[in-house]
Structure formats: C-alpha cells, structure tokens
Design an enzyme around this catalytic site. Structure first.
Site, PDB file in Angstrom:
ATOM      1  N   GLU A  68       0.655  -1.258   0.054  1.00  0.00           N
ATOM      2  CA  GLU A  68      -0.004  -0.099  -0.079  1.00  0.00           C
ATOM      3  C   GLU A  68       0.626   1.181   0.121  1.00  0.00           C
ATOM      4  OE1 GLU A  68      -2.887  -0.178   3.367  1.00  0.00           O
ATOM      5  OE2 GLU A  68      -4.174  -1.599   1.922  1.00  0.00           O
TER       6      GLU A  68
ATOM      7  N   TRP B 108      -9.573  -0.621  12.567  1.00  0.00           N
ATOM      8  CA  TRP B 108      -8.964   0.690  12.647  1.00  0.00           C
ATOM      9  C   TRP B 108     -10.200   1.941  12.373  1.00  0.00           C
ATOM     10  CZ3 TRP B 108     -10.204   2.170   7.463  1.00  0.00           C
ATOM     11  CH2 TRP B 108     -10.074   1.057   6.534  1.00  0.00           C
TER      12      TRP B 108
ATOM     13  N   GLU C 291      -6.708  -7.670  -0.792  1.00  0.00           N
ATOM     14  CA  GLU C 291      -7.056  -7.689   0.610  1.00  0.00           C
ATOM     15  C   GLU C 291      -8.365  -7.243   0.938  1.00  0.00           C
ATOM     16  OE1 GLU C 291      -4.728  -5.334   3.263  1.00  0.00           O
ATOM     17  OE2 GLU C 291      -2.968  -5.524   2.554  1.00  0.00           O
TER      18      GLU C 291
HETATM   19  C1  GAL Z   1      -4.428  -2.755   5.002  1.00  0.00           C
HETATM   20  C2  GAL Z   1      -3.009  -3.241   5.044  1.00  0.00           C
HETATM   21  C3  GAL Z   1      -2.915  -4.576   5.857  1.00  0.00           C
HETATM   22  C4  GAL Z   1      -3.620  -4.535   7.234  1.00  0.00           C
HETATM   23  C5  GAL Z   1      -5.482  -4.284   6.794  1.00  0.00           C
HETATM   24  C6  GAL Z   1      -6.154  -4.026   7.903  1.00  0.00           C
HETATM   25  O1  GAL Z   1      -4.402  -1.508   4.603  1.00  0.00           O
HETATM   26  O2  GAL Z   1      -2.508  -3.503   4.047  1.00  0.00           O
HETATM   27  O3  GAL Z   1      -1.515  -4.868   6.315  1.00  0.00           O
HETATM   28  O4  GAL Z   1      -3.117  -3.652   8.015  1.00  0.00           O
HETATM   29  O5  GAL Z   1      -5.088  -2.847   6.298  1.00  0.00           O
HETATM   30  O6  GAL Z   1      -7.439  -3.605   7.564  1.00  0.00           O
END
Ligand code: GAL
Length: 688
Positions: A165, A330, A322
C-alpha cells in the site's frame, strides 16, 4: 501523457496473470512469523480445507530475513515455502520494504519521515522511511535483491507483491533528503527558476525565488501556502513512491523474469497516489478494499471501488489482494459483517472483474496492533460462523472457475482524475462544501441503482466507445482534456458536466479564454459568476413539471444562442437564470451543464432525461437493492444477482443455468434476501 497512455491495457507488459493460478484465486495475507513453527502445519492443513490457493507472504518480514544489516536468514522461509508448495498452495512473495527493521531506524535517523510540521516519524509502528532517503533506497534494493535471487525461480512463487500500500500511512515527506529531491524534480520539470516562478505565480504575495536553494517543500507556514507549489508537491510525492516501486520491480525482473509483479492499490481510498500512472507499471493490478462499515451504502461504495480498479486494469482481470472477512479494527466503529455479507462482498468484487479473492489475513493475530481485526481463521477457530461462510465461499469459487478471464462491458464512464482532486482539495476555495468525491458517489449511486454498468476513465483517455460520460466537479482540466471532451461530443457522444469543472489548468491557474471559461464552446454557456450558497440554504429549480432542489452551489451563467435551457432557478442568488442547459450537436451528441448540487431524487430525474438522449435504459422494475452485474466470455454471459436486502427477489429470465445452487424453476430466478445467484446464459447485449 497522451491519449494512448490510458488506460493500463495500453502498457507494454506481456506478463499479466500467474500461469500457475487456475480458476479464481482464493486466499490471503499469511504472516507465519506471528506464530511458532508448529502452528504452520495446522495452518496449511486448514488452508486446504478452506480451498485456499494463494497466499501473500513476507510483507512485514524484513527483520526476520535480515536480522542485522547485510546478514540474511532464509532457512525458516525456505521451510515455509516448501511446505506451502507441497500442499499445492501458491505464493505471492512480497518485498518487505513497508516495514524497515528497527536497526535501520537506529542507524539512519536521517531516513525517518518528517511531516509538514517538522515532526520526525520513527519506529515502533510500520510504514516506510523517507522514500527520498538514499540509505532507505539502498537497503530496500539490498533486501529485494536477496529475495529475488533466492526465490526468483522457486516453484511455489507464482507472483511478486512489492511493498505494501504505497501512499499509506504517509505519502509525503519533508526531510532534508526530500527537500533536495523536490528541488531536483522541479529542475527537471521546469528547466529554469524563471519558469518555476512563472508556473507557481510567485509574484503573488512576493514569493519570487532568486536561488534554487530557497525553494522548499510546502511545510507548515503562517497562512495558506502557494497552491501551485502544493500541487507540484503532491505530484512529486506520488512520483517518488512510483520510482521506489519501479526500482524494486526492476530488480525482481532481473532475477525472476517469468513471474508477474504487482503492488496492492487502494483504488478509492488512497488520495495521494495517481493510480492511472501506476497501473501502467504493474504487470497486474491488485487492490485492497475495506468497507466503511457504518455507511448504509457501503456495498455501493464497494462496487465503485471495484469498478475503478477494473478500469485501472484496462478491463483485464485484477486481483482483490485484501479485504476482510468481517470487522476491521481501525475505524471508529468496527461493525461485524452480517451473515451472508462475506460472500456478497467477495462475489461483488468477482462480478466486477476480480479473478482473485484474498483477505487480510489468514489467521487472526493474538498480539500487536491488529488483534481485533477479523481473519479467515478467527480467534474462535473452525467452529465460528466466519470459518463456515469462508469454506462455503471457497467451494463456490471452485464452481466459478469457468468465469476466469471473462470481462465486463460498460457504456457509461465517470471521469476520475487524482490531479484534479489534489488541486481542488487545496485551501481557500469558493465554498468548503465543494466535494468532488461526494458528487462522484452521488452520480455513481444513481447509476448503480439503475443497474447500469460504469467504468471510470481518465479525462484524456479515449472516450469514443461510451454512450455517456459524466464529469462531476472536474476542477482541473488540461488543454488535452478540453480537446478530448470537445471531440467526444462533436462526434456524437453525450456528456454531463457538473459545476466547478474546468476552472484551472495543470499549473493551478485559472483558465484563460475569451470569458475565462474553457468549456464555453463545449457547453454553449458563458459563466458570469460563481454563486455558492450558505450552509443549509437550498434553491428550487423548475424542470418541466418537476421542481427539484439544489444546495451548496449555483452559478450565474448564460445560455448562448442555440443552447437549450432545461431547468431554471426559481429562487436563490441566480433566480430566473438557467440551472441546467443542453447544447445539441449536429452529430446527435449533447453537452449538459448542471450548476447546482441536486438531491439524489433530482439526479434521478435529470439522469432519466440524459439517458433518453444517450440511448440508455435504466432497470427500474426490479428491487433497488438487487445488484445485477454481467461478465462475458466468448458467447457466454455470467450474470450476478446480489440481493442486498432482506426481501426475496424474483427475476424473469429466458434460458439459464444457475451456478451456485443448481437447477431452478425454468424462466425465473429466485434470489433470497441476502444471497447471491449467478446465472450462465447465452450472451445477450443489453441496451445499456
Ligand atoms: C491494510 C494493510 C494490511 C492490514 C489491513 C487491515 O490497509 O495493507 O496490512 O493492516 O489494512 O485492515
């Protein structure tokens, strides 16, 4: 950039998809270093049970690979790759350069990212060091070389995943090295200080530069910083990240020439990276997407993200690198997905062109910052709902192997341009309620509800195959964009442009033309004055028998002779003046201008009119929350029905086979509330 630079399909790369991946790839990030080695066997066994075919490994493993500078340890990783390979699980091998070791931070404090306020961002987290730091660049090259040399031909490794990212969590750096690199970049761009002074308009507020050494990155200042300087800094910051990617990519290509290389994008959620440029540099486009859980329309935003990703991929297969099986950790409110949502979300990405479905992450972490994040294998193990739903999805994806390589077709495009967003998002605009993203979402939402397939397009790209092009608030327009839009409408295309578009050029300078408005010729209007509204103020517009409501913005403008006034203001600062206009071209093309922010209902009324001209038929007889998307392969259409409501839906269909649940009653398909059905049928071209 020229027309042929967009979209990604134009790029030269011949490697596109890992040959070893059959069917729709299924898996996720696998971080075995979070667990003792005994757990790996169980992991691999359960991956087999779930149908996992691909895992991304090594993303955060730099210090495990290189515990001390120049000292490498790969024995543990050799064992891991061999085990995965023996189990038939393919590997997407990541370079770990998003997580430099603590020894690196310790040895190179000068490489820490410095933010706009001069704060140095150190270790204890993740996220890269300054992309402009020679020490970081050198260390990244060293670890990338070591990995590529060792694993470039490993049979388990089918593709490469550079970094993680880019652009997150920080995209900009104001360190000493960054000051130097910014000046170097500006010299390349402008050639001379005089040209830079002109482009930045530095005579304004007496900012004229006499020496290159005086030029700095736009850190904090007493008042608003020169907008052209900030726009260039955004371009520069994107560019240096891209150079980091290219450096690693080229090292990998040297040692592993037959494996495609990607880096995971965040299509709609990373404002600082211009993915149109990046998509030309990757062998295959991959993307990360997380729902904004509290939004009721999160599933529509998911579709928008997937459509943008597909557009970046030039409509070639792309990989969902992902997403989450359930809650993330978060957001302010991390809502768990409802039963069935896991499959709806994953299959919606497949419907919109993904040939791979991966999650963050395989096994939920016990320790660290992401222990409350969902995973494929949750803390509760295999007795959980998530595990059961995941296994079912794994089986369903097997059934969908035949879809691999099929493509989507859209006849409507929404223009999307990160450079314009960077410019518009600077300070001191005519209204703080101007929000390009909100407008794009509003137009997209109406098209989604009308079940009309949408691409996103760069404004300088070839638009000729679209029946309708929409430009919601495209603030910055280059001369080639204006030319492109003129060509499009005069060749019979239908274009809808909304307010605060075409205001500045690439130097963030107001466009100069007879009436200081470059769209005068295209739209057949002259713009007199912006007339933004107070907060909470709204205006009424009469459009045939309808009275529509607008807020945020109005323009005082005139329709030139021949331009039709479609709607007029009944009140507000532009009372009596036009609100919506249309210019007709002899070729049949039309150019529409919309000068206020319509409600969703108002957009529907307006779009109905525009659809009629463009020959587009919205689907209004089926439930709004029934998502319908088609992929095509040769003479076969795969049509996805994703029911986002709790009410069952029935759709009449002539001849079809259902792929997920088997035989259904002839001539109609039932889609129970919350579920997905995918039918296969002979290819039919829908009117839209
Ligand atoms: C993404 C990141 C991952 C993980 C994920 C959690 O942005 O690439 O490593 O942190 O978020 O939602």
């Amino acid at each position: 950039m020229t027309l042929t630079d967009y979209p990604a399909a134009a790029r030269a790369s011949t490697l596109a998809w890992p040959e070893a991946l059959k069917g729709i790839a299924f898996g996720g990030d696998y971080n075995p270093e979070q667990w003792p080695e005994e757990v790996w066997d169980e992991d691999i066994h359960l991956m087999g049970e779930a149908g996992v075919s691909l895992v991304s490994v090594g993303i955060f493993s730099w210090v495990m690979f290189e515990p001390e500078p120049g000292v490498f340890r790969f024995d543990w990783f050799d064992r891991l790759l061999d085990k995965l390979h023996a189990a038939g699980i393919a590997v997407d091998l990541a370079t770990p350069t998003a997580a430099p070791p603590s020894w690196f931070y310790y040895l190179h404090p000068e490489a820490w990212v410095v933010d706009a306020d001069g704060r140095r961002l150190g270790p204890g987290s993740r996220g890269m060091c300054s992309p402009n730091s020679p020490a970081y660049q050198e260390a990244s090259a060293r670890i990338t070389t070591a990995l590529a040399q060792r694993y470039g031909h490993h049979p388990a490794v089918v593709m490469w995943h550079v970094h993680n990212e880019y652009g997150a969590p920080v995209a900009e750096c104001h360190s000493h090295d960054s000051q130097h690199a910014f000046r170097h970049w500006l010299k390349q761009r402008y050639g001379s200080l005089d040209r830079l002074n002109e482009a930045w308009g530095t005579t304004f507020w007496g900012q004229l530069y006499g020496k290159w050494e005086e030029v700095r990155t736009p850190g904090s200042a007493a008042s608003v910083i020169n907008p052209a300087q900030r726009l260039d800094f955004a371009r520069f910051s994107d560019d240096v990240l891209l150079q980091c990617f290219i450096r690693e990519r080229d090292i990998i290509r040297q040692y592993s020439p037959s494996r495609p290389i990607t880096t995971n994008f965040m299509a709609t959620s990373c404002p600082s990276v211009n993915y149109w440029r990046w998509s030309r540099e990757v062998d295959l486009v991959s993307n990360d997407h997380y729902l904004t859980a509290v939004r009721e329309d999160a599933h529509i935003l998911l579709s928008m993200d997937a459509d943008l990703t597909r557009s970046l991929a030039g409509n070639r297969p792309w990989m969902l690198m992902e997403h989450s099986t359930s809650a993330v950790n978060w957001q302010p409110y991390n809502l768990a997905k409802s039963p069935g949502e896991l499959a709806r979300n994953s299959l919606a990405h497949v419907a919109r062109g993904a040939d791979g479905v991966l999650y963050f992450q395989w096994r939920a972490a016990r320790r660290g910052a992401e222990k409350f994040h969902s995973a494929m294998l949750p803390h509760g193990g295999t007795s959980t709902r998530i595990w059961q739903e995941l296994k079912t999805l794994g089986t369903q994806l097997d059934e969908l192997a035949q879809l691999k390589g099929s493509t989507n077709t859209a006849h409507v495009a929404i223009l999307w341009d990160w450079e314009s967003f960077w410019a518009q998002d600077l300070e001191w605009r005519p209204s703080i309620d101007l929000n390009h993203r909100e407008r794009i979402e509003a137009f997209y939402t109406q098209l989604w509800r009308d079940k009309i397939a949408v691409d996103f397009a760069h404004p300088e790209s070839d638009l000729s195959h679209y029946k309708l092009v929409i430009a919601p608030q495209l603030y910055l327009m280059s001369a080639p964009t204006i030319q492109n839009l003129n060509n499009y409408t005069t060749s019979g295309g239908h274009l809808l442009i909304s307010y605060f578009s075409g205001i500045v050029d690439e130097e963030e300078a107001i466009h100069q033309s007879g009436v200081a408005f470059p769209l005068t010729k295209l739209l057949g209007i002259t713009l007199d004055e912006f007339a933004p509204l107070r907060p909470e103020q709204s205006v009424s517009i009469s459009l045939q028998e309808d009275t529509l409501t607008g807020d945020v913005w109005t323009d005082r403008f005139h329709a030139q002779p021949g331009t039709k006034i479609i709607a007029s203001y009944l009140d507000g600062p532009a009372t009596g003046g036009p609100a919506i206009t249309r210019k007709d071209f002899t070729t049949g093309g039309t150019a529409w201008y919309l000068s206020t922010r319509l409600t969703q209902e108002g957009l529907k009324v307006l779009l109905d009119l525009v659809y009629k001209h463009a020959g587009i038929t919205p689907e209004r007889n089926l439930p709004e929350d029934l998502e319908i998307v088609s992929r095509h392969l040769d003479h076969t259409e795969y049509r996805f029905y994703i029911n986002h409501s709790s009410t069952d839906a029935t759709v009449q269909l002539p001849e079809f086979t259902e792929l997920l649940t088997g035989p259904q009653k002839e001539s109609e398909i039932q889609v129970p509330g919350g579920e997905v059905r995918i039918v296969k049928m002979p290819h039919s071209r829908r009117a839209d």
